[in-house]
Design a protein around this motif. Structure first.
Motif, PDB file in Angstrom:
ATOM      1  N   GLU A   1     -13.480   6.606   3.031  1.00  0.00           N
ATOM      2  CA  GLU A   1     -12.465   5.582   2.827  1.00  0.00           C
ATOM      3  C   GLU A   1     -11.307   6.042   1.948  1.00  0.00           C
ATOM      4  O   GLU A   1     -10.391   5.255   1.684  1.00  0.00           O
ATOM      5  CB  GLU A   1     -13.113   4.330   2.226  1.00  0.00           C
ATOM      6  CG  GLU A   1     -14.130   3.678   3.153  1.00  0.00           C
ATOM      7  CD  GLU A   1     -14.749   2.435   2.548  1.00  0.00           C
ATOM      8  OE1 GLU A   1     -14.292   1.995   1.466  1.00  0.00           O
ATOM      9  OE2 GLU A   1     -15.686   1.888   3.161  1.00  0.00           O
ATOM     10  N   SER A   2     -11.326   7.290   1.491  1.00  0.00           N
ATOM     11  CA  SER A   2     -10.203   7.784   0.696  1.00  0.00           C
ATOM     12  C   SER A   2      -8.977   7.990   1.581  1.00  0.00           C
ATOM     13  O   SER A   2      -9.094   8.282   2.773  1.00  0.00           O
ATOM     14  CB  SER A   2     -10.581   9.087  -0.013  1.00  0.00           C
ATOM     15  OG  SER A   2     -11.520   8.841  -1.047  1.00  0.00           O
ATOM     16  N   LYS A   3      -7.815   7.823   0.989  1.00  0.00           N
ATOM     17  CA  LYS A   3      -6.549   7.913   1.715  1.00  0.00           C
ATOM     18  C   LYS A   3      -5.628   8.940   1.061  1.00  0.00           C
ATOM     19  O   LYS A   3      -5.684   9.132  -0.145  1.00  0.00           O
ATOM     20  CB  LYS A   3      -5.858   6.539   1.738  1.00  0.00           C
ATOM     21  CG  LYS A   3      -6.698   5.426   2.351  1.00  0.00           C
ATOM     22  CD  LYS A   3      -6.992   5.678   3.817  1.00  0.00           C
ATOM     23  CE  LYS A   3      -7.808   4.515   4.415  1.00  0.00           C
ATOM     24  NZ  LYS A   3      -8.181   4.788   5.826  1.00  0.00           N
ATOM     25  N   PRO A   4      -4.750   9.561   1.869  1.00  0.00           N
ATOM     26  CA  PRO A   4      -4.617   9.417   3.317  1.00  0.00           C
ATOM     27  C   PRO A   4      -5.792  10.048   4.051  1.00  0.00           C
ATOM     28  O   PRO A   4      -6.503  10.890   3.508  1.00  0.00           O
ATOM     29  CB  PRO A   4      -3.315  10.164   3.620  1.00  0.00           C
ATOM     30  CG  PRO A   4      -3.198  11.172   2.524  1.00  0.00           C
ATOM     31  CD  PRO A   4      -3.777  10.527   1.305  1.00  0.00           C
ATOM     32  N   ALA A   5      -5.985   9.617   5.285  1.00  0.00           N
ATOM     33  CA  ALA A   5      -7.068  10.154   6.095  1.00  0.00           C
ATOM     34  C   ALA A   5      -6.795  11.607   6.456  1.00  0.00           C
ATOM     35  O   ALA A   5      -5.662  12.098   6.361  1.00  0.00           O
ATOM     36  CB  ALA A   5      -7.232   9.311   7.363  1.00  0.00           C
TER      37      ALA A   5
ATOM     38  N   ALA B   1      -2.642  10.359  -3.553  1.00  0.00           N
ATOM     39  CA  ALA B   1      -3.874  10.058  -2.833  1.00  0.00           C
ATOM     40  C   ALA B   1      -4.551   8.844  -3.475  1.00  0.00           C
ATOM     41  O   ALA B   1      -4.235   8.449  -4.598  1.00  0.00           O
ATOM     42  CB  ALA B   1      -4.816  11.257  -2.842  1.00  0.00           C
TER      43      ALA B   1
ATOM     44  N   ARG C   1     -11.249  13.583  -1.195  1.00  0.00           N
ATOM     45  CA  ARG C   1      -9.931  13.418  -0.568  1.00  0.00           C
ATOM     46  C   ARG C   1     -10.034  13.606   0.947  1.00  0.00           C
ATOM     47  O   ARG C   1     -10.620  14.574   1.429  1.00  0.00           O
ATOM     48  CB  ARG C   1      -8.963  14.437  -1.169  1.00  0.00           C
ATOM     49  CG  ARG C   1      -7.549  14.335  -0.648  1.00  0.00           C
ATOM     50  CD  ARG C   1      -6.644  15.363  -1.307  1.00  0.00           C
ATOM     51  NE  ARG C   1      -6.373  15.067  -2.708  1.00  0.00           N
ATOM     52  CZ  ARG C   1      -5.162  15.039  -3.253  1.00  0.00           C
ATOM     53  NH1 ARG C   1      -4.098  15.266  -2.495  1.00  0.00           N
ATOM     54  NH2 ARG C   1      -4.996  14.798  -4.546  1.00  0.00           N
ATOM     55  N   ALA C   2      -9.471  12.648   1.692  1.00  0.00           N
ATOM     56  CA  ALA C   2      -9.426  12.663   3.157  1.00  0.00           C
ATOM     57  C   ALA C   2     -10.791  12.510   3.811  1.00  0.00           C
ATOM     58  O   ALA C   2     -10.941  12.754   4.996  1.00  0.00           O
ATOM     59  CB  ALA C   2      -8.744  13.939   3.669  1.00  0.00           C
TER      60      ALA C   2
ATOM     61  N   GLU D   1      -3.508  13.080   8.096  1.00  0.00           N
ATOM     62  CA  GLU D   1      -2.383  12.158   7.951  1.00  0.00           C
ATOM     63  C   GLU D   1      -1.517  12.462   6.738  1.00  0.00           C
ATOM     64  O   GLU D   1      -0.409  11.952   6.631  1.00  0.00           O
ATOM     65  CB  GLU D   1      -2.895  10.717   7.863  1.00  0.00           C
ATOM     66  CG  GLU D   1      -3.541  10.231   9.157  1.00  0.00           C
ATOM     67  CD  GLU D   1      -3.993   8.784   9.066  1.00  0.00           C
ATOM     68  OE1 GLU D   1      -3.829   8.185   7.981  1.00  0.00           O
ATOM     69  OE2 GLU D   1      -4.512   8.258  10.067  1.00  0.00           O
TER      70      GLU D   1
ATOM     71  N   THR E   1     -10.726   1.803  -6.261  1.00  0.00           N
ATOM     72  CA  THR E   1      -9.796   2.805  -5.750  1.00  0.00           C
ATOM     73  C   THR E   1      -9.124   3.493  -6.928  1.00  0.00           C
ATOM     74  O   THR E   1      -8.568   2.819  -7.806  1.00  0.00           O
ATOM     75  CB  THR E   1      -8.738   2.170  -4.842  1.00  0.00           C
ATOM     76  OG1 THR E   1      -9.385   1.539  -3.736  1.00  0.00           O
ATOM     77  CG2 THR E   1      -7.776   3.224  -4.314  1.00  0.00           C
TER      78      THR E   1
END
Length: 292
Positions: free
Chosen positions: A76-80, A22, A72-73, A83, A15
């Motif tokens: 599995e990257s966050k935040p979805a 992010a 990004r988004a 969101e 990660t």
């Protein structure tokens, strides 16, 4: 970079945090040789990184350390998606890719970084490399052409322009793109940047101060542009148009058709023939051998 094991033996999941909060999911399959070239795969719009695992394993078999990031988004990257705060090309190119490049350089300090972008991922790869050429050794794109409406075949130009105007209008009204017209769900900022490029032909991401059109003209890095026969989203005419914008680049082209040995030649289905694509790309990266 924190790590854990996933479904392929030797595949690591990490990660990468970004300065604006992010968290980008990266999978990588390293070579034993720490100086082996690193290839970072950048996915197409709304396609998850795990879709490219066949390419990761094939590039590794070709002698390269292979990595793939969920944009990004995505995945599995966050935040979805939906969101977190909105974002566009600027965040992807000027925030996310530097963070991933830094993480890979920290992990593989002796290895050159090569970018492999699919569709939107190819656009991002070219923009990042043009702006920060000292961090990238080469760029390979597949299914990536200009989305400028005039770059399409004459019979499709009005259709493409109408689609771009429609997407832009919907995003301005709703604030986001929920999916449709062959485009998966995406944040409004990305779609507004995409629609602006489609209308004008220029790269002017919202909020950016960079002159990407000039940077692309001046980019002198090696570039391999791969087009796919019959690809409706990135037809050869659009790849040729993009190629003409890279005036200083050391370019090679590879047009994949039935004579290339692949049986899957769709805009995304080519991944199923990664074992045929990866050795060609690997030979170009490691030996400078152009596709025949």
């Amino acid at each position: 970079m924190s790590e854990r094991r996933t479904e392929i033996i030797g595949l690591e999941s990490t990660t990468v945090p970004t300065p604006d909060g992010a968290a980008l999911a990266v999978r990588l399959l390293p070579q034993a040789d720490p100086s082996a070239p690193v290839v970072l795969i950048l996915p197409a719009m709304a396609i998850k990184a795990k879709y490219y695992l066949p390419l990761v394993t094939a590039l590794h078999a070709a002698g390269l350390t292979a990595a793939v990031v969920d944009l990004r988004a995505q995945g599995e990257s966050k935040p979805a998606l939906g969101e977190g705060p909105g974002f566009g090309y600027r965040e992807l190119v000027e925030v996310d890719l530097p963070a991933v490049a830094d993480a890979l350089r920290e992990r593989f300090p002796q290895a050159p970084l090569h970018l492999f972008g699919h569709s939107l991922g190819g656009q991002l790869a070219l923009l990042f490399a043009a702006a920060e050429p000292g961090r990238v050794a080469s760029i390979t794109t597949i299914g990536t052409g200009s989305v400028y409406w005039w770059s399409f075949e004459p019979r499709r130009r009005l259709e493409v322009l109408a689609q771009g105007l429609w997407v832009g209008a919907v995003v301005r009204l709703r604030g986001r793109w929920t999916g449709g017209s062959g485009i998966g769900p995406m944040t409004g900022g990305v779609m507004l940047d995409w629609a602006r490029h489609l209308r004008t032909g220029g790269y002017r991401p919202g909020g950016s101060t960079r002159d990407y059109d000039r940077l692309l003209r001046e980019c002198a890095l090696p570039v391999l542009l791969i087009s796919l026969d019959g690809d409706p989203l990135g037809p050869e005419s659009t790849v040729r148009f993009l190629s003409n914008r890279l005036r200083a680049a050391k370019q090679h082209r590879w047009h994949i058709d039935r004579t290339s040995g692949l049986t899957h030649i769709g805009h995304a289905s080519w991944v199923k023939d990664s074992e045929l694509v990866a050795p060609v790309v690997g030979a170009w990266i490691t030996e400078g051998r152009p596709p025949s």
